[in-house]
Design an enzyme around this catalytic site. Structure first.
Site, PDB file in Angstrom:
ATOM      1  N   ASP A 678      46.775  27.333  40.067  1.00 17.73           N
ATOM      2  CA  ASP A 678      47.821  28.651  40.139  1.00 17.73           C
ATOM      3  C   ASP A 678      47.751  29.742  38.248  1.00 17.73           C
ATOM      4  OD1 ASP A 678      50.180  29.971  40.699  1.00 17.73           O
ATOM      5  OD2 ASP A 678      51.156  29.244  38.970  1.00 17.73           O
ATOM      6  N   LYS A 682      45.802  33.354  37.657  1.00 20.93           N
ATOM      7  CA  LYS A 682      46.512  34.554  37.265  1.00 20.93           C
ATOM      8  C   LYS A 682      45.103  34.994  36.360  1.00 20.93           C
ATOM      9  CE  LYS A 682      50.701  32.289  37.839  1.00 20.93           C
ATOM     10  NZ  LYS A 682      52.348  32.031  36.984  1.00 20.93           N
TER      11      LYS A 682
END
Length: 815
Positions: A678, A682
């Site tokens: 994750d 990002k």
């Protein structure tokens, strides 16, 4: 004297005939009147149907004839006292017998000529005007019926006959000199000099009334229909329309030419020539003011007066280099069309003289093509022009208003509103008078375009957003709650109306063009929703083609991302916290952004990084204003920061992970957060926004999660294995805290490289003080070289993420 005309809906039933009678009586109390009636609603279509069936040798025409007979016999029985019914019924039967004889002839001959069709079509007005006259007599009105065919003379172009005004006006004037009671006329019908029945075209009853009003120099012509006047747009296609108080003749003529159904286009012309006021009134609501049409426009506050459309047209284009600088091409083109009585609705020509495009009705398209190519056969053979192009499936929209000539930015407002909704304009026409701007668009975009334009010009800036939400989990469900709570405030204070037109989750989906009530969306989705199919959901969304549509993806699904490209191409904006699209293949990421830019829609993903924090916006502001990004250093996982901050003495690491999942701070599978995927997504997104052309494989990630946890077969299996490593994580915590340090999972973009990993920071570093589930992003740039620009705040949780999605939706409203 005043002339009143009542349309088919105004006399569709005995009840409505009584209402029309009351209106006539009220008018008669003030001044003499003459009255024109259409056929009862639906009868004209029924007559056309039985004529067609009879001419095809289909005996079912008799059933249609019985239905026509039943409707009129029933009306006589309800309207007239019993003692007066027998003679009237006999006369009605006589007219119907004549109709039956004609249909029998068509059945035997098996042909339907324009002449015989006109004769059949005349029976609707002949029947209605007769029985209404008898009803008026029964309520004490001094009325008599005059057959319009005796007064209105036309040529023999059956179906849409041209009026001989000199003879017609003379006949009507002489007739009125000889009568002193209420004159009732059947609309729509006329006759040739030889006494053959003709019709004035659909809607021709308005024309009949206007001809009579002009012939006797009436004080007023009132057209009674089923709406409160001429509306700002067609209320069947556009919400929140309203009646116009006053129009000029020119405005009314323009609107009626381009499809405003309240008026038949030629009907304005006879009263225009005589400067006779015309008023549109509502039989169902006679107290309404209606619309007054005079020489003056009225209401100078409105830049435009109305929006109208012709739903189905074909474009016929003549083009070729041989046209440039050669005179006579346009004349020959229009002569070729005129030979076949083809009406040209719109004309547009490029200033290069390389092409001329006309809009006509689709049924004339093939004839037009052959006629034009025949006229230009020599130029075609020599290659000076191309074969005639015919394009069907288009509509014409027109905005009309005399004040347009004095108001700047009318065209800008029009084309901006269309462009932002992905509506492509195929052709444009505007007269030098500036009373009208006409555009040709795809027929599938008509409803959306009408609503968009109406909002832009008439609703004081009110914008309706149509939301289609996929994903009703933590974020999606919270977003719906936020939308419901804020809806009234947005409408009253910012003129933004939020309408959720579609909701879908893994099990059910529900679509409603009028909007799904958010107070009860869960029950409605569960009880009335159909089985979920994301492809079908997207297809239905595209078919609805609603203005200001936004697809909101609150899932983590790659399958939903596959819907993005086609949705953008359909003019639908996208708002999403789903990172799959922007962290996927670089080519796909840039393609989506390029499509959005080309289509004039938005692709917003602020919540991809930092939940509701303005991280991407800040980065874009820096780069777009010319700053150079030197380094981005960030804590980008609110989940991981929450885990490290909440992992304290006496609290197991596995229990904190479970808590993060339950609070919605982590993904449904916490490993997506804990294995650094994750965070890698990002920082990759931020690097791309800063200008780097990276793919996910370019991100160097350090994984702190043990291999056994990473390889667990399911989320449930993961939570069974994780407690086995509580001691491992506790030892790391103790060692770090003993040195006065803290663990942080950090992402860094610098020197054209992207890395993520576990960092140990001391009290001097800004990251040391990051608490709870906060994120922090440090932007070191040429302008912020000594002290980085810092964005800090809650970076996880349904409420803040939903709020960030909501903020992106509002950005589109303000676009």
């Amino acid at each position: 004297m005043k002339v009143l005309k009542f349309g088919g809906t105004s006399v569709k039933s005995p009840e409505m005939i009584r209402k029309s009678g009351a209106i006539v009586q009220a008018a008669l109390a003030e001044e003499p009147v003459a009255v024109v009636f259409s056929a009862m609603s639906g009868i004209t279509d029924q007559l056309a149907g039985v004529a067609a069936l009879a001419s095809q040798g289909n005996e079912t025409y008799l059933q249609g004839l019985k239905e026509i007979e039943k409707k009129h016999i029933s009306a006589v029985s309800e309207l007239l006292p019993i003692q007066q019914q027998s003679s009237v019924l006999a006369s009605v039967k006589m007219i119907l017998n004549e109709l039956e004889d004609v249909l029998q002839g068509l059945f035997l001959l098996k042909e339907l000529t324009p002449k015989s069709r006109d004769f059949v079509m005349s029976f609707g007005e002949r029947l209605s005007s007769y029985l209404i006259t008898e009803y008026f007599k029964s309520i004490g009105m001094n009325a008599s019926l005059t057959d319009s065919r005796k007064l209105i003379q036309t040529d023999n172009h059956f179906g849409n006959a041209a009026v001989n005004f000199d003879i017609t006006y003379k006949h009507i004037a002489e007739h009125f000199k000889q009568v002193n009671n209420v004159q009732i006329f059947p609309g729509f019908i006329a006759s040739t000099a030889a006494g053959e029945t003709t019709t004035l075209g659909r809607g021709g009853s308005d024309y009949t009334a206007a001809i009579i009003a002009a012939a006797i120099n009436a004080d007023m012509l009132e057209i009674w229909t089923d709406v409160d006047g001429m509306m700002t747009a067609d209320p069947r296609k556009v919400r929140k329309t309203f009646p116009l108080e006053q129009l000029s003749y020119k405005e009314a003529l323009e609107l009626s030419h381009f499809g405003a159904k309240v008026l038949y286009p030629p009907s304005v012309q006879p009263v225009l020539a005589k400067n006779i006021p015309l008023k549109i009134k509502n039989t169902f609501n006679p107290e309404a003011a209606g619309t007054l049409i005079t020489e003056k426009s009225g209401n100078n506050q409105l830049a435009i007066k109305g929006i109208s459309s012709i739903d189905v047209v074909a474009l016929v284009t003549l083009n070729g280099s041989g046209m440039v600088g050669v005179s006579g091409f346009a004349m020959r083109l229009f002569n070729a069309l005129a030979k076949h009585r083809i009406n040209v609705i719109l004309i547009t020509q490029a200033s290069s003289e390389h092409s001329i495009t006309v809009a006509i009705t689709p049924q004339d398209a093939i004839i037009a093509k052959h006629s034009i190519e025949e006229e230009f056969s020599r130029e075609l053979q020599m290659g000076q022009i191309e074969p005639v192009e015919v394009e069907e499936g288009h509509s014409i929209l027109a905005i009309v208003g005399e004040n347009m000539r004095n108001t700047p930015n009318i065209s800008g407002t029009l084309f901006s509103a269309l462009g932002k909704n992905g509506v492509n304009v195929r052709a444009i026409a505007q007269g030098s008078s500036e009373n009208n701007i006409s555009i040709v668009i795809s027929q599938s975009d008509t409803r959306k375009a009408l609503n968009v334009i109406h909002e832009a010009f008439f609703l004081s800036g009110t914008k309706v957003l149509h939301i289609f939400l996929i994903g009703t989990g933590f974020v999606g469900g919270t977003l719906l709650d936020q939308l419901q709570r804020q809806a009234k405030y947005l409408l009253e204070n910012h003129a933004v109306e939020i309408r959720v037109a579609g909701i879908a989750n893994r099990r059910k989906m529900l679509l409603n063009e009028e909007g799904i009530p958010l107070s009860d969306w869960k029950a409605l989705l569960e009880n009335t929703g159909e089985p979920s199919d994301q492809g079908q959901f997207a297809s239905r969304m595209h078919e609805l083609n609603l203005r200001n549509s936004i697809l909101v993806d609150c899932t983590a699904s790659a399958e939903v991302v596959r819907l993005y490209e086609d949705s953008l191409k359909h003019g639908i904006s996208i708002v999403t916290p789903n990172k799959v699209a922007c962290s996927g293949p670089y080519g796909h990421y840039t393609n989506l952004k390029q499509i959005a830019a080309r289509r004039g829609v938005k692709f917003l993903y602020e919540t991809n990084v930092g939940a509701g924090l303005p991280v991407i916006k800040t980065l874009n502001d820096l780069t777009q204003s010319g700053d150079e990004i030197i380094r981005i250093e960030a804590i980008l996982s609110g989940t991981l920061n929450f885990l490290f901050n909440e992992h304290k003495e006496g609290v197991s690491f596995s229990s904190i992970v479970k808590k993060a999942q339950e609070l919605g701070y982590s993904e449904p599978d916490p490993r997506i957060d804990m294995n650094g995927v994750d965070v890698a997504r990002k920082i990759l997104i931020l690097a791309r926004e800063a200008g780097a052309k990276f793919d996910f494989a370019d991100v160097v990630s350090e994984n702190f999660l043990p291999a056994a946890c990473r390889s667990a077969a399911s989320v449930e299996e993961f939570f069974k294995i994780l407690p086995e490593y509580d001691v491992h994580f506790e030892n790391i915590r103790k060692e770090t805290e003993a040195k006065g340090l803290r663990q942080r999972y950090v992402a860094v973009y610098e020197n054209n490289t992207v890395k993520t990993g576990l960092h140990i920071v001391d009290q001097s570093h800004p990251f040391y003080q990051v608490e709870g589930n906060d994120n922090m992003v440090l932007f070191t740039t040429e302008r912020y070289k000594v002290r980085p620009l810092i964005v800090k705040g809650a970076g996880a949780g349904a409420a803040v993420t939903a709020a960030g999605v909501f903020a992106d939706i509002i950005r589109i409203a303000n676009f």
